[in-house]
Design a protein around this motif. Structure first.
Motif, short mmCIF file in Angstrom:
data_model
loop_
_atom_site.label_atom_id
_atom_site.label_comp_id
_atom_site.label_asym_id
_atom_site.label_seq_id
_atom_site.Cartn_x
_atom_site.Cartn_y
_atom_site.Cartn_z
N LEU A 1 13.42 22.41 39.37
CA LEU A 1 13.02 23.45 40.17
C LEU A 1 11.46 23.36 40.32
O LEU A 1 10.82 23.68 41.71
N ILE A 2 10.65 23.00 39.19
CA ILE A 2 9.14 23.01 39.28
C ILE A 2 8.80 21.97 40.24
O ILE A 2 7.75 21.99 41.11
N SER A 3 9.57 20.90 40.19
CA SER A 3 9.14 19.77 41.19
C SER A 3 9.45 20.01 42.65
O SER A 3 8.73 19.49 43.65
N LYS A 4 10.25 21.08 43.03
CA LYS A 4 10.51 21.73 44.20
C LYS A 4 9.58 22.74 44.87
O LYS A 4 9.68 23.42 45.37
N GLY A 5 8.49 23.04 43.55
CA GLY A 5 7.62 23.90 44.15
C GLY A 5 7.91 25.73 43.69
O GLY A 5 7.19 26.29 44.01
N SER B 1 19.42 37.72 43.77
CA SER B 1 20.53 36.84 43.18
C SER B 1 20.67 36.81 41.62
O SER B 1 19.44 36.66 40.81
N PHE B 2 21.80 36.74 41.33
CA PHE B 2 22.19 36.57 39.87
C PHE B 2 23.24 35.31 39.83
O PHE B 2 24.25 35.42 40.08
N ILE B 3 22.74 34.19 39.29
CA ILE B 3 23.76 33.06 39.30
C ILE B 3 23.83 32.81 37.68
O ILE B 3 23.31 32.46 36.95
N SER B 4 25.33 32.83 37.47
CA SER B 4 25.62 32.46 35.98
C SER B 4 26.51 31.35 35.88
O SER B 4 27.44 30.95 36.82
N ALA B 5 26.60 30.91 34.80
CA ALA B 5 27.44 29.69 34.26
C ALA B 5 28.61 30.27 33.88
O ALA B 5 28.54 31.72 33.53
N MET C 1 25.14 18.95 38.69
CA MET C 1 25.16 20.31 38.43
C MET C 1 24.05 21.00 38.52
O MET C 1 23.82 22.36 38.86
N VAL C 2 22.73 20.21 38.24
CA VAL C 2 21.29 20.83 38.89
C VAL C 2 21.18 21.10 40.10
O VAL C 2 20.79 22.29 40.32
N GLU C 3 21.84 20.32 40.94
CA GLU C 3 21.69 20.51 42.50
C GLU C 3 22.32 21.59 42.82
O GLU C 3 22.20 22.39 43.77
N MET C 4 23.70 21.88 42.04
CA MET C 4 24.55 22.95 42.43
C MET C 4 23.97 24.28 42.20
O MET C 4 24.17 25.29 42.92
N TYR C 5 23.34 24.41 40.99
CA TYR C 5 22.33 25.89 40.80
C TYR C 5 21.45 25.93 41.65
O TYR C 5 21.02 27.14 42.28
N ILE C 6 20.95 24.99 42.31
CA ILE C 6 19.58 24.95 43.28
C ILE C 6 20.33 25.48 44.69
O ILE C 6 19.65 26.49 45.30
N GLU C 7 21.36 24.74 44.77
CA GLU C 7 22.03 25.28 46.13
C GLU C 7 22.63 26.73 46.04
O GLU C 7 22.53 27.60 47.22
N ALA C 8 22.89 27.01 44.81
CA ALA C 8 23.31 28.54 44.69
C ALA C 8 22.10 29.59 44.72
O ALA C 8 22.37 30.74 45.44
N GLY D 1 29.21 23.72 51.71
CA GLY D 1 28.09 22.57 52.26
C GLY D 1 27.46 21.99 51.19
O GLY D 1 26.47 21.20 51.47
N PHE D 2 28.07 21.99 49.93
CA PHE D 2 27.32 21.26 48.84
C PHE D 2 27.84 19.85 49.02
O PHE D 2 28.90 19.53 49.29
#
Length: 303
Positions: free
Chosen positions: A22-26, A109-113, A205-212, A283-284
């Motif tokens: 997330l930090i690397s994406k700004g 938004s609230f994204i949960s495991a 997994m990481v990209e899926m959270y970012i997608e969410a 679209g993932f």
């Protein structure tokens, strides 16, 4: 677009990687943890005492809620089971209570495991997000967890729950535990070896959270698993192949596993033949769809 994210459970396997990405994406990232440190973006909470630094929400557009006691690392005593559930449910309740106490928040938004354990042990049945909640401790835990998360709808939040299988990574999670016996002597399937094991590479997994976070059309629950789940036997064989180790023709009987793990054997022998169709429809794009490619990536030393 969300610019500031609050992560709970940020020191865990997924949280650590996610924060970096997330930090690397700004993005700006706040974290909630039990200990104060020198990072001004880290805030303190104590789920069991119900205390939290409400400033953690300042300027936050989305929460990624990963906090929860590890499920398989200790014996399932009654006390441990309560901790596993409370760490998920009470932490969720504390977050919503805090959000309510700050009417000027800008949270959307609230994204949960969550976990595929929601479905319980289902043999070969193909599991979609519409499949019912199953039986057993893990299924009960996931249901209570998801019900707590769904309370966020009353706060007009977009809710996303990612029902995760085994996250494959070199830095913890299931893979080092799965490959340890293989490295030491040889690989043997567990129980019948026929149980389906949904898996996911840590990068996906990481990209899926970012997608969410970024895909505002995503709502409710998704199976966070690669499109091709494998049986425990196939997983064991694939790990052994990467490590150039033999696979034993015998299987580790359930009785032996019960002696080692007690009730936790449920987590090891549960069969979840999950479908990834819903997340694909959203679209993932998976980086790793096949287990062999995911393991090759993890076992190949970085240049």
């Amino acid at each position: 677009m969300a610019k500031k994210i609050l992560i709970t459970g940020a020191t865990g396997l997924v949280g650590t990687e996610l924060k970096k990405h997330l930090i690397s994406k700004g993005y700006e990232v706040n974290t909630l943890s039990r200990k104060k440190d020198n990072n001004p973006n880290n805030f303190v909470w104590d789920v069991y005492k119900g205390t939290i630094d409400a400033d953690c929400l300042n300027g936050v557009d989305a929460i990624i809620h990963l906090a929860g006691e590890p499920v398989a690392d200790k014996k399932w005593t009654d006390e441990r089971k309560k901790q596993i559930i409370d760490s998920r449910v009470k932490s969720t309740e504390l977050l919503f209570k805090t959000i309510k106490s700050k009417p000027d928040n800008q949270l959307k938004s609230f994204i949960s495991a969550s976990a595929v354990g929601f479905y319980g042990d289902c043999g070969d049945e193909i599991l979609t997000e519409e499949s019912p909640n199953g039986y057993g401790f893990l299924a009960e835990c996931c249901k209570l967890w998801e019900d707590a998360v769904d309370q966020g709808k009353k706060l007009s939040l977009r809710i996303v729950k990612l029902r995760t299988g085994i996250v494959l990574s070199n830095h913890g999670g299931a893979l080092p535990q799965l490959d340890k016996p293989v490295k030491l002597f040889a690989a043997a399937a567990l129980g019948t070896g026929k149980q389906w094991t949904p898996w996911l590479h840590i990068d996906d997994m990481v990209e899926m959270y970012i997608e969410a976070i970024e895909n505002l059309k995503m709502e409710n629950c998704y199976n966070a698993c690669a499109p091709f789940p494998v049986t425990n036997k196939a997983l064991t064989k694939a790990i052994a192949k990467q490590l150039h180790r033999p696979v034993w023709p015998i299987k580790v009987p359930k009785k032996v596993l019960e002696l080692l793990l007690g009730e936790r054997v449920e987590a090891v022998l549960m069969s979840n033949n999950t479908s990834a169709q819903k997340i694909l429809n959203a679209g993932f794009k998976f980086k790793f769809t096949h287990l062999e490619d995911a393991l090759k990536d993890l076992y190949t030393p970085s240049p």
